[in-house]
Scaffold this motif. Structure first.
Motif, PDB file in Angstrom:
ATOM      1  N   ASP A 231       0.737  -0.664   0.115  1.00 47.97           N
ATOM      2  CA  ASP A 231      -0.314   0.442  -0.046  1.00 47.97           C
ATOM      3  C   ASP A 231       1.224   1.073  -0.047  1.00 47.97           C
ATOM      4  O   ASP A 231       2.172   1.449   0.797  1.00 47.97           O
ATOM      5  N   GLY A 232       0.650   1.984  -1.087  1.00 50.33           N
ATOM      6  CA  GLY A 232       1.281   3.903  -0.781  1.00 50.33           C
ATOM      7  C   GLY A 232      -0.155   4.723  -0.409  1.00 50.33           C
ATOM      8  O   GLY A 232      -0.711   4.058   0.969  1.00 50.33           O
ATOM      9  N   TYR A 233       0.648   5.870  -0.221  1.00 51.44           N
ATOM     10  CA  TYR A 233      -0.428   6.888   0.889  1.00 51.44           C
ATOM     11  C   TYR A 233      -0.830   7.545   0.002  1.00 51.44           C
ATOM     12  O   TYR A 233      -0.061   9.005  -1.009  1.00 51.44           O
ATOM     13  N   VAL A 234      -2.096   8.547   0.330  1.00 52.59           N
ATOM     14  CA  VAL A 234      -2.456   9.363  -0.213  1.00 52.59           C
ATOM     15  C   VAL A 234      -3.167  10.798   0.322  1.00 52.59           C
ATOM     16  O   VAL A 234      -4.198  10.221   1.266  1.00 52.59           O
ATOM     17  N   VAL A 235      -3.209  11.927  -0.161  1.00 44.51           N
ATOM     18  CA  VAL A 235      -3.544  12.682   0.805  1.00 44.51           C
ATOM     19  C   VAL A 235      -5.171  12.769   0.233  1.00 44.51           C
ATOM     20  O   VAL A 235      -5.472  12.835  -0.461  1.00 44.51           O
ATOM     21  N   THR A 236      -5.862  13.212   1.599  1.00 48.00           N
ATOM     22  CA  THR A 236      -7.526  12.925   0.438  1.00 48.00           C
ATOM     23  C   THR A 236      -8.523  14.316   1.496  1.00 48.00           C
ATOM     24  O   THR A 236      -9.100  14.486   0.955  1.00 48.00           O
ATOM     25  N   SER A 237      -6.874  15.482   1.624  1.00 42.73           N
ATOM     26  CA  SER A 237      -8.012  16.518   1.702  1.00 42.73           C
ATOM     27  C   SER A 237      -7.107  17.202   0.915  1.00 42.73           C
ATOM     28  O   SER A 237      -6.006  17.186   0.967  1.00 42.73           O
ATOM     29  N   VAL A 238      -7.781  18.152   1.157  1.00 47.04           N
ATOM     30  CA  VAL A 238      -7.303  19.522   0.382  1.00 47.04           C
ATOM     31  C   VAL A 238      -5.737  20.506   1.018  1.00 47.04           C
ATOM     32  O   VAL A 238      -6.062  20.628   2.275  1.00 47.04           O
ATOM     33  N   GLN A 239      -4.802  20.515   0.102  1.00 47.14           N
ATOM     34  CA  GLN A 239      -3.877  20.828   1.024  1.00 47.14           C
ATOM     35  C   GLN A 239      -3.305  22.143   0.337  1.00 47.14           C
ATOM     36  O   GLN A 239      -3.205  22.444  -0.748  1.00 47.14           O
ATOM     37  N   ASP A 240      -2.934  23.337   0.974  1.00 48.71           N
ATOM     38  CA  ASP A 240      -2.886  24.448   0.578  1.00 48.71           C
ATOM     39  C   ASP A 240      -1.271  24.050   0.599  1.00 48.71           C
ATOM     40  O   ASP A 240      -0.316  24.991   0.867  1.00 48.71           O
ATOM     41  N   ALA A 241      -0.599  24.640  -0.632  1.00 53.54           N
ATOM     42  CA  ALA A 241       0.669  24.236  -0.542  1.00 53.54           C
ATOM     43  C   ALA A 241       0.662  25.543  -0.513  1.00 53.54           C
ATOM     44  O   ALA A 241       2.524  25.592  -0.570  1.00 53.54           O
ATOM     45  N   ALA A 242       0.409  26.648  -0.275  1.00 55.85           N
ATOM     46  CA  ALA A 242       1.311  27.961   0.295  1.00 55.85           C
ATOM     47  C   ALA A 242       1.068  28.032   2.004  1.00 55.85           C
ATOM     48  O   ALA A 242       1.251  29.224   1.881  1.00 55.85           O
TER      49      ALA A 242
END
Length: 382
Positions: A231-242
């Motif tokens: 299994d790998g990992y995924v971000v499931t929420s919105v990430q603000d890159a700034a």
């Protein structure tokens, strides 16, 4: 902040690329030193032949360590959360690498102090350890990052690690370690074949061809394992890159095949695994034909491909957590401030070209074949 020419998101991405570049630089420049050390007792059969190999790397190995220092410094300054979590979690592994690396200067200096064959052979095996162990443990560390590291963060972002040294030695991590060893051995053998003569060069080509083929096979097995066996990992929420760095401000889930999703989104990334698979095969063919320069370029390309494959597969993750996935560290939430990254970038733009120029000059001065005759004419030879 408004006067900084690059926005925070771009700056973080630039530093991710720079970190990868420094790690690739270390793997290429110091990787051949490690490969030569691992080959020393096998390619060199006599004391004279082993002296040739030692003097092949002796003048430049210290300068090659600069890439390791730069990589560690970049992690410390640009990715402090990554530094805190990884250097505490992998503490014993890093100490093992450092102790093995210490054997190299000690071996170079002390080996020739006593003419007793048993004394010199003991130091030859110490130099073997100094080449084999760092390559193995570095690969094991990358394998554990792909698996996920058992760490978490408390409310004040202090990391806590719940694993142990032997827990790092899982089957997949050991496979990654063997990929690293074979990669470095093939690279070291290509350099030996290019700069040495006679039986030493012949044996180096034989071992190098075997190591190159092994690299392709093991890297391919590792790729299949990553794609279908973990299994790998995924971000499931919105990430603000700034946004300011806060690893606790997102949610993460595990997902089968997650580490290959980036290649579907950006097919150009497939260049990296292609280099990792076919670079060693080209090196093997070149060493069989005696095309030394082509072999070195091919092993270097394979290193670029293998290291880049790990980084591109993980993106945007830097250090996923296996026990608390939401605390995993990503490119967008584990960096230093915008201003810090900019100031460091200015320093890098100034000093990295100087390091490259100096390294190029040193290798140009030290170029040419290393033979028993050249060692005899050099009063500073090991």
């Amino acid at each position: 902040m408004t006067n900084i020419p690059l926005d925070y998101e771009t700056m973080r991405l630039v530093w991710w690329v720079l970190l990868g570049t420094l790690l690739i630089g270390f793997a290429i420049m110091d990787g051949y030193d490690l490969g030569v050390g691992a080959l020393l007792p096998f390619v060199g059969r006599t004391d004279e032949e082993r002296r040739v190999l030692i003097n092949l790397v002796g003048p430049t190995w210290e300068g090659n360590q600069v890439w390791l220092i730069l990589g560690g410094g970049a992690i410390f300054a640009a990715w402090p959360a990554l530094y805190a979590a990884s250097f505490s979690g992998f503490y014993l592994a890093m100490i093992t690498i450092l102790l093995a690396l210490i054997l190299r200067p000690v071996g170079f200096k002390f080996r020739g102090k006593v003419a007793d064959p048993r004394w010199r052979e003991a130091w030859d095996w110490a130099l073997f350890v100094g080449g084999f162990v760092p390559a193995l443990i570095a690969g094991v560390a990358v394998g554990n990052v792909l698996l996920g590291v058992p760490f978490g963060l408390d409310a004040t972002l202090r990391p806590h690690y719940e694993g142990n040294f032997f827990g790092l030695l899982s089957p997949f991590a050991l496979l990654a370690g063997l990929v690293s060893v074979s990669m470095c051995v093939a690279h070291g053998a290509a350099v030996i074949a290019a700069r040495c003569e006679g039986p030493v060069a012949v044996r180096a080509r034989r071992y190098g061809r075997a190591a190159a083929a092994t690299t392709t096979v093991l890297f391919g097995l590792g790729g299949l394992w990553v794609a279908f066996g973990m299994d790998g990992y995924v971000v499931t929420s919105v990430q603000d890159a700034a946004a300011p760095s806060n690893p606790l401000a997102k949610t993460v889930a595990t997902q089968a095949g997650a580490w290959i999703l980036n290649y579907g989104r950006h097919p150009w990334m497939l260049i990296a695994p292609a280099l990792g698979l076919f670079g060693p095969l080209l090196a093997r063919h070149a060493m069989g034909r005696g095309a030394s320069t082509t072999a070195i370029l091919a092993t270097s390309a394979s290193i670029v491909g293998i290291v880049s494959t790990a980084g591109l597969s993980l993106f945007p993750f830097l250090l996923p957590s296996s026990i608390a996935p939401d605390t995993s560290l990503t490119v967008w939430d584990a960096s230093s401030s915008h201003l810090t990254l900019f100031v460091m970038l200015v320093a890098t733009v100034i000093f990295l070209p100087l390091i490259l120029a100096y390294t190029t000059w040193v290798y140009r001065v030290m170029s040419g074949p290393v033979t028993p005759d050249s060692i005899g004419r050099n009063p500073n030879a090991y």
